[in-house]
Design an enzyme around this catalytic site. Structure first.
Site, PDB file in Angstrom:
ATOM      1  N   GLU A 171      13.189   2.761  12.933  1.00 34.78           N
ATOM      2  CA  GLU A 171      12.266   3.822  12.479  1.00 34.78           C
ATOM      3  C   GLU A 171      11.123   3.940  13.467  1.00 34.78           C
ATOM      4  O   GLU A 171      11.020   3.181  14.424  1.00 34.78           O
ATOM      5  CB  GLU A 171      11.741   3.502  11.078  1.00 34.78           C
ATOM      6  CG  GLU A 171      10.964   2.197  10.982  1.00 34.78           C
ATOM      7  CD  GLU A 171      10.472   1.874   9.573  1.00 34.78           C
ATOM      8  OE1 GLU A 171      10.318   2.806   8.758  1.00 34.78           O
ATOM      9  OE2 GLU A 171      10.225   0.686   9.313  1.00 34.78           O
TER      10      GLU A 171
ATOM     11  N   LYS B 183       6.332  -1.827   1.781  1.00 37.76           N
ATOM     12  CA  LYS B 183       5.226  -1.200   2.505  1.00 37.76           C
ATOM     13  C   LYS B 183       4.042  -2.154   2.399  1.00 37.76           C
ATOM     14  O   LYS B 183       3.155  -1.992   1.553  1.00 37.76           O
ATOM     15  CB  LYS B 183       4.922   0.176   1.914  1.00 37.76           C
ATOM     16  CG  LYS B 183       4.183   1.071   2.881  1.00 37.76           C
ATOM     17  CD  LYS B 183       4.295   2.518   2.487  1.00 37.76           C
ATOM     18  CE  LYS B 183       3.387   3.411   3.323  1.00 37.76           C
ATOM     19  NZ  LYS B 183       3.613   3.356   4.762  1.00 37.76           N
TER      20      LYS B 183
ATOM     21  N   TYR C  28       0.823  -1.206   0.000  1.00 41.80           N
ATOM     22  CA  TYR C  28       0.000   0.000   0.000  1.00 41.80           C
ATOM     23  C   TYR C  28       0.855   1.253   0.000  1.00 41.80           C
ATOM     24  O   TYR C  28       2.054   1.204   0.262  1.00 41.80           O
ATOM     25  CB  TYR C  28      -0.956   0.008   1.200  1.00 41.80           C
ATOM     26  CG  TYR C  28      -0.318   0.403   2.520  1.00 41.80           C
ATOM     27  CD1 TYR C  28       0.469  -0.487   3.238  1.00 41.80           C
ATOM     28  CD2 TYR C  28      -0.479   1.689   3.036  1.00 41.80           C
ATOM     29  CE1 TYR C  28       1.050  -0.128   4.440  1.00 41.80           C
ATOM     30  CE2 TYR C  28       0.100   2.059   4.240  1.00 41.80           C
ATOM     31  CZ  TYR C  28       0.866   1.153   4.943  1.00 41.80           C
ATOM     32  OH  TYR C  28       1.451   1.524   6.117  1.00 41.80           O
TER      33      TYR C  28
ATOM     34  N   ARG D 246       7.387   3.370  -5.489  1.00 41.01           N
ATOM     35  CA  ARG D 246       7.606   2.545  -4.295  1.00 41.01           C
ATOM     36  C   ARG D 246       6.574   1.420  -4.212  1.00 41.01           C
ATOM     37  O   ARG D 246       6.891   0.304  -3.790  1.00 41.01           O
ATOM     38  CB  ARG D 246       7.573   3.413  -3.025  1.00 41.01           C
ATOM     39  CG  ARG D 246       7.940   2.600  -1.778  1.00 41.01           C
ATOM     40  CD  ARG D 246       8.101   3.446  -0.538  1.00 41.01           C
ATOM     41  NE  ARG D 246       6.860   4.099  -0.154  1.00 41.01           N
ATOM     42  CZ  ARG D 246       6.756   4.999   0.819  1.00 41.01           C
ATOM     43  NH1 ARG D 246       7.829   5.357   1.508  1.00 41.01           N
ATOM     44  NH2 ARG D 246       5.595   5.540   1.103  1.00 41.01           N
TER      45      ARG D 246
END
Ligand code: PDD
Length: 283
Positions: free
Chosen positions: A184, A151, A33, A52
């Site tokens: 992160e 992702k 996503y 991406r």
């Protein structure tokens, strides 16, 4: 102000346009996503997000034949159906509709789903005062297990980390990797400023190549802020002059405490503020 859903090109309200329960995206989180937001009604950095998305899909091991132009046309249709001033937009591509088994060969084609809702921007006071972060006990998925570079909508690692941060009253969870290095945020990338130098963990620490992260590094290069991708420890974060997180929805958000420890002066620092205004100027 409204909501819109698009599934394989059918656009309508969330009540009208729905997914099949046997979609692999729902059953296994077997999908990739992108989260975007609009500025002036247009999706920001759409081409980078689509690039991406295709990288994530390649890492998941399926193919998406639909062209970028077709995806863009569906996004436009979805945004006009919702007709918000500013929108939150999520584009999800799953492996497709299966039969609740690992018989991947039975899946005819990927599902392309989109969801639009009115954008809820962060309160400007948050940017002026700064927010709090905590280092959570949950570690970021190792690259060898579920690579954070993709992702993927399998977001349990991130969701559980965020729940832990919220339970501690913090705004964002910061995750270490299994080597104990900073990876992160649960929904963001992490930066510090130390001695006038901008530092962020390299992708090899196991993190998403954030588009905002990429833009911040480009802005730093263009405006003469010295920067380096460097392995960082929790202690590096706590002893930093400035700490901030980046994401499409949060832009650059200063963090003024970490695990209850004050960062720098306890207020958003000059480098963070300068980079945020350069970022907003670029928009
Ligand atoms: N999340 N790292 C993680 C784990 C994220 O989920 C995100 C963004 C980022 C920042 O990426 P970008 O700058 O490209 O938005 C980093 C989005 C906003 C989300 O999941 O909705």
């Amino acid at each position: 102000m409204g909501f819109a859903v698009s599934i394989d090109g059918r656009v309508g309200s969330p009540e009208e346009v729905t997914l099949k329960v046997t979609d692999n995206g729902f059953v296994f989180g077997d999908s990739a996503y992108e989260t975007l937001r609009t500025y002036g009604g247009r999706p920001f950095e759409l081409d980078r997000h689509l690039r991406r998305l295709r990288r994530s899909i390649a890492l998941l091991g399926f193919e998406l034949q639909t062209s970028d132009d077709e995806i863009k046309a569906r996004i436009d249709a979805c945004l006009s159906f919702a007709s918000n001033d500013e929108s939150y937009l999520r584009v999800i591509v799953s492996r497709g509709v299966g039969d609740m088994s690992y018989r991947f060969e039975r899946i005819p084609e990927p599902t392309i789903a989109m969801y639009v809702k009115p954008l809820e921007p962060n309160n400007e006071a948050l940017y002026e005062k700064g927010a709090s972060a905590v280092i959570v006990s949950i570690r970021r998925n190792p690259v060898e297990a579920l690579n954070p570079a993709m992702k993927a909508s399998n977001l349990l690692n991130n969701a559980l980390a965020t729940r832990e941060a919220y339970a501690k009253g913090a705004f964002e969870a910061i995750l270490l990797n299994t080597r104990g290095e900073v990876a992160e945020g649960a929904g963001s990338n992490v930066f510090i400023v130390k001695g006038g130098r901008l530092l962020t963990p390299p992708l090899s620490c196991g993190l998403l190549a954030g588009i905002t992260r990429e833009l911040v590094l480009e802005i730093a290069a263009a405006t003469g802020v010295p920067f380096e991708e460097r392995v960082l420890s929790a202690d590096d974060l706590k002893t930093a002059d400035e700490l901030f997180i980046t994401s499409t929805l949060k832009e650059l958000l200063p963090m003024v405490t970490l695990d209850g420890v004050q960062i720098g002066s306890g207020a958003p620092g000059p480098v963070t503020k300068a980079l945020l205004s350069a970022y907003r100027a670029r928009i």
